[in-house]
Design an enzyme around this catalytic site. Structure first.
Site, PDB file in Angstrom:
ATOM      1  CE1 TYR A 152      -2.037   2.806   3.466  1.00  0.00           C
ATOM      2  CE2 TYR A 152      -2.955   3.150   1.283  1.00  0.00           C
ATOM      3  CZ  TYR A 152      -2.798   3.548   2.585  1.00  0.00           C
ATOM      4  OH  TYR A 152      -3.413   4.686   3.033  1.00  0.00           O
ATOM      5  CG  ASP A 237      -3.219  -3.182   7.878  1.00  0.00           C
ATOM      6  OD1 ASP A 237      -4.421  -3.427   8.106  1.00  0.00           O
ATOM      7  OD2 ASP A 237      -2.827  -2.099   7.425  1.00  0.00           O
ATOM      8  CB  ILE A 239      -7.471  -2.939   7.084  1.00  0.00           C
ATOM      9  CG1 ILE A 239      -8.502  -1.831   7.223  1.00  0.00           C
ATOM     10  CG2 ILE A 239      -6.908  -3.014   5.672  1.00  0.00           C
ATOM     11  CD1 ILE A 239      -7.956  -0.458   6.882  1.00  0.00           C
ATOM     12  CE  LYS A 276      -9.132   0.904   3.184  1.00  0.00           C
ATOM     13  NZ  LYS A 276      -9.056   1.960   2.157  1.00  0.00           N
TER      14      LYS A 276
END
Lengths: 444, 533
Positions: A152, A237, A239, A276
């Site tokens: 990312y 992570d 998410i 998200k």
């Protein structure tokens, strides 16, 4: 007549003037182009379609329906104490009811295969803040975190800017679908050592952004063994954990730990957020779930710089502790994302474009390397430019994700209506057809 | 957190009470130097006393290393974080048998993880364990250590019951859906909210100055606003000059992650704790001599913990000083709307309005935690006249943005100028009533307060009650007040006050009946202090 003496202007810090915010990269330049000429079905049908923003807009109706029928979520009830208690509440522990709701939501996403203790949930204003906070806690300025590529683009800013910490990439490539290998892990570690940089941890995103794929169990086991051997931390992570198209395909690091009776778990920290899965990035809700007491204590204290509004905590506690709502939401959201994913994959395939096989996330990882003039970063950027200015699609070039192979692009599909997605696919189709025609003309 | 120098009572009394350990040592050394005559005299005369002094310090160190919980001035055994730390390190020692030891956290984190040793935080912890409640826990600890304002919630609740359904969902253009507030918003705040806040700030400051929304950056509270400014204006190792006494939270908010130093500039009761330029200049020069670069001055106006205002002239002088040294000024004006006296508040912004001067060095911090009593909602403001700072700060807000539904709700509330006018006036009146009641009560006990006209607290001089005029004496009184009188007040030493015996007492969390009880409890302790002195 007085002579004007040039006063030296008052100075700013290195942080203020540094470029580490990374906002000059193509990733952000595309957004600017979109802002200047945004697509609108009716008013601007030839505008730029935003496919570079991983936002989930497919399930708003479910949220709206809940709020319509549960007014207690957005009010504080009758009686004096409800509102004022909430308005005064700035305790960095966070509302217990909200922490319980988050822990339970995270368990549901993992199909009950892992348990989460609300006392280990630390709240932050978004996963952006959570990742930065963890970096402050786990590493000193000059130290490094190992991050698998592609990653990312925001990490360059979030992990490095104010913290002074470095990112050393763990190189992954298409030969094995960009999976992380033990060799790549060791190579990254040695690279850091050779530069005299102390490695403090590995940060993985699972499901991966930008790949749109979950990490396999065996790979997670290898990563965990690696960090244990090196006695460093592991940040996972997760998410996008609620945005996996099929529930059985996501394995959380939490499951790996539970299978090992939590041995060596104090080096593991999970980041999560509602931006998200629940499509609520504007609410600024993130969390750090750490198996390490010292990290929990420290993160809590440091979260004073990034507390979630108590009003928001109250609203969401109500929503997330409603099991009926959350079960239905998780299931429906998954289905809709899968449907979108299939739609875009089909559309791209019929235009002659292949993508990495994905099973999660709000985007797909598209392979345009056959289209590159030159198999280089410049070639990729040239193609990206055409996509942006000719085809009027903002997609994210792999180079801004530090991908070692040029030609890959991240394409988001959940931040628009189905109609807009069709328009986007049509434009790609036309673009590919035109290229085919031009190539054939050259041949003749 | 980088702790301020350790404040064990003994070390403090050395600096502030000349009859402490340091003087005793000198009484040993000087005669010794006289004893050793002759050529070797100079060397031996210095070496021997030095060696003796060294061993003396070593002895002292070994016999007074502070053990948490055994320090008489922090009776709280409750640092619940300590047992956790011990447990975690023993657990990880078990699991990493034979390996290099438990996985380490950063040095920044290690210092933050340690139990709080400041009376400010210890007191807050103690209250949360044993909070006073008129019916359920009448012997609990009454909170006077948290500057919260509970006097006007009825007004806000009334406004909410008349206005809310629409605000949370977003009424603009008839759009009642969540899709208005759910997606990504600008990290530095909704434009409408900036417009509303700019007008609110102007209203709260009596319309003496207007604020431009485009010079504003919104953050999740004034805490990150200050930290972000720190990150923008100073590099690690640089310093800010801060007049004392100051809000204990600055030590954490400004220093923790930024690596910046805070240099106290001591103010005196004879000046009603208003900063003098002489003292500022001295502090600036001393800091420079130590090789530390001063980047700015941090003032709080209205002041916390004293509650007074900086006069116009002082503001001008500060500006001149900052210009001369080419440094910044950060003015924390978070209590600007909590005025109860007759004086007029003058914002830094107002001074700048009048002068055609270099404004690039001025930055104002504000928030809704005090004036609108909404600390839970996390609303802070950076207001700067420096374009580059605004650009950088805006990017940094991604780590501390205000939640969108909260912004939506508050846009409506804060733009309701009629309501805000009523709120400000009523708030002023109620704070004044509580202030007068409380200060009068203290006066009956022979305790005078500093001149103040703003804030949610008073600055009380209890030096008459302390056994020795030192920090040690002050902390002993604080301990008595906490454990015997069962009230939590903030001792001046936690605010770096140079004069011992001052205490900050927040009264806006109390009802009128509570005030009576508090005064009574103080009276009992005051009597025992008078008896023993």
């Amino acid at each position: 007549m007085a002579i004007e003496i040039e006063q030296p202007s008052v100075g700013l810090s290195k942080v203020a003037v540094s470029e580490t915010h990374g906002e000059d990269s193509p990733y952000f330049a595309g957004w600017k182009a979109y802002d200047e000429n945004p697509y609108d079905e009716l008013t601007n049908p030839s505008g730029v379609i935003q496919m570079g923003l991983a936002e989930n807009q497919v399930s708003f109706d479910l949220l709206e329906a809940f709020l319509e029928t549960h007014s207690e979520a957005s009010s504080w009830g009758k009686g004096a104490s409800g509102f004022r208690e909430n308005a005064l509440f700035q305790d960095y522990h966070g509302l217990l009811s909200f922490r319980k709701a988050m822990a339970s939501f995270m368990e549901q996403i993992r199909g009950g295969r892992a348990k989460f203790d609300p006392e280990r949930v630390v709240l932050t204003a978004g996963a952006t803040a959570a990742n930065e906070l963890l970096t402050f806690i786990l590493a000193d300025p000059g130290d490094a975190l190992l991050v698998p590529t592609p990653y990312y683009p925001g990490f360059d800013r979030d992990l490095r800017w104010r913290t002074g910490v470095k990112i050393v990439p763990i190189h992954c490539d298409s030969s094995n679908n960009f999976q992380i290998t033990p060799q790549a892990l060791e190579a990254a570690y040695s690279e850091a050592e050779a530069m005299n940089i102390k490695v403090r941890g590995v940060l993985i995103t699972n499901p991966s952004n930008p790949l749109g794929a979950t990490i396999q169990r065996s790979v997670l086991e290898e990563i965990f063994d690696f960090v244990t051997r090196k006695n460093i931390h592991l940040v996972s992570d997760e998410i996008y954990s609620g945005s996996v198209f099929s529930s059985s395909e996501f394995i959380s690091i939490a499951e790996i730990l539970e299978a090992r009776q939590n041995k060596n778990s104090e080096r593991v920290h999970i980041v999560y957020s509602l931006s998200k899965d629940l499509g609520l990035p504007g609410f600024r809700v993130g969390t750090i779930y750490s198996y390490n007491d010292e990290v929990v204590t420290t993160a809590r204290r440091m979260s004073s710089f990034t507390l979630i509004s108590s009003q928001t905590q109250h609203l969401l506690a109500s929503m997330l502790s409603n099991k009926e709502f959350t079960e239905n939401y998780i299931k429906t959201n998954r289905e809709r994302l899968r449907k979108r994913y299939n739609m875009i994959i089909e559309g791209l395939r019929s235009a002659g474009i292949e993508c990495l096989k994905g099973n999660a996330g709000l985007f797909c990882w598209m392979n345009l390397s056959p289209l590159l003039e030159k198999p280089t970063r410049e070639g990729e950027l040239a193609l990206w430019n055409s996509m942006l200015h000719e085809v009027k699609l903002n997609i994210s070039p792999g180079s801004s994700c530090h991908c070692s192979e040029p030609g890959w692009f991240r394409v988001c599909f959940a931040n628009m209506s189905e109609q807009t997605l069709e328009v986007a696919l049509k434009r790609i189709h036309n673009f590919m057809e035109k290229r085919e025609r031009d190539r054939n003309l050259k041949v003749i | 957190m980088t702790r301020p120098r350790p404040r064990t009572p003994e070390s403090e009394s050395e600096t502030r009470n000349p009859t402490g350990g340091g003087a005793t040592a000198m009484r040993l050394i000087v005669p010794l130097q006289g004893v050793v005559q002759g050529r070797g005299g100079l060397i031996l005369g210095s070496l021997i006393p030095c060696a003796l002094f060294y061993f003396f310090q070593l002895y002292l160190k070994r016999h007074r290393s502070p053990k948490p919980g055994s320090n008489p001035t922090s009776p709280s055994q409750s640092s619940s974080n300590l047992p956790d730390l011990q447990r975690s390190s023993s657990r990880s020692n078990l699991s990493s048998r034979g390996s290099i030891g438990p996985v380490q956290v950063s040095s920044r984190a290690s210092s933050i993880a340690r139990p709080n040793d400041s009376p400010y935080y210890i007191g807050l912890d103690r209250v949360s364990e044993d909070p006073y409640h008129r019916l359920d826990n009448p012997n609990g600890i009454i909170q006077l250590g948290l500057s919260e304002n509970r006097l006007c919630f009825d007004l806000i609740e009334k406004w909410l019951s008349e206005n809310t359904k629409d605000s949370v969902m977003g009424r603009d253009g008839g759009d009642l859906s969540i899709s208005g507030i759910a997606p990504y918003q600008p990290s530095d705040g909704l434009v409408e909210f900036k417009v509303a806040m700019a007008d609110f700030m102007s209203q709260v400051m009596g319309r003496a100055v207007s604020f431009d929304p485009s010079q504003m950056v919104l953050t999740a509270g004034a805490t990150p606003a200050l930290e972000i400014l720190c990150f923008c204006l100073a590099d690690p190792g640089n310093a800010f000059l801060v007049p004392t006494p100051y809000y204990p939270g600055f030590d954490r908010d400004m220093k923790w992650r930024t690596g910046v130093e805070l240099i106290p500039v001591h103010c005196r009761s004879t000046d009603n704790f208003i900063i003098s330029i002489t003292a500022l200049d001295q502090a600036f020069n001393q800091t420079r001599k130590r090789g530390i670069k001063v980047r700015g001055i941090l003032i709080s106006n209205p002041s916390n913990p004293v509650g007074n205002l900086l006069p116009r002239e002082t503001l001008y002088n500060l500006l001149d000083f900052a210009r001369e040294k080419n440094i910044h000024i950060v003015s924390d004006e978070i209590f600007a709307g909590s005025m109860y006296g007759s004086e007029e508040f003058v914002s830094m912004a107002e001074i700048l309005d009048m002068e055609d001067i270099d404004k690039n060095r001025i930055h104002i911090v504000y928030g809704l935690s005090k004036d609108l009593a909404l600390p839970g909602f996390r609303v802070g403001v950076i207001y700067s006249f420096n374009e580059s700072v605004l650009v950088a700060a805006k990017k940094l807000t991604r780590f501390s943005s205000i939640s969108a539904p909260t912004q939506r709700l508050l846009i409506s509330m804060v733009s309701d100028t009629r309501f805000i006018q009523e709120y400000i006036e009523t708030n002023k009146k109620r704070i004044r009533e509580m202030h007068d009641l409380f200060v009068e009560g203290l006066k009956q006990l022979g305790i005078k307060c500093a001149q103040s006209c703003a804030g949610l607290y008073c600055w009380a001089d209890m030096s008459g009650l302390i056994s020795s005029y030192s920090e040690k004496g002050e902390l002993e009184l604080w301990d008595k007040l906490l454990n015997i009188a069962k009230i939590n007040v903030t001792p001046g030493s936690a605010c770096h006050c140079i004069e011992p015996g001052w205490f900050r007492c927040c009264f806006t969390t109390l009802s009128q009946e509570d005030v009576v009880i508090v005064i009574e409890r103080i009276r009992k302790v005051a009597e025992t202090c008078k008896i023993s002195s």
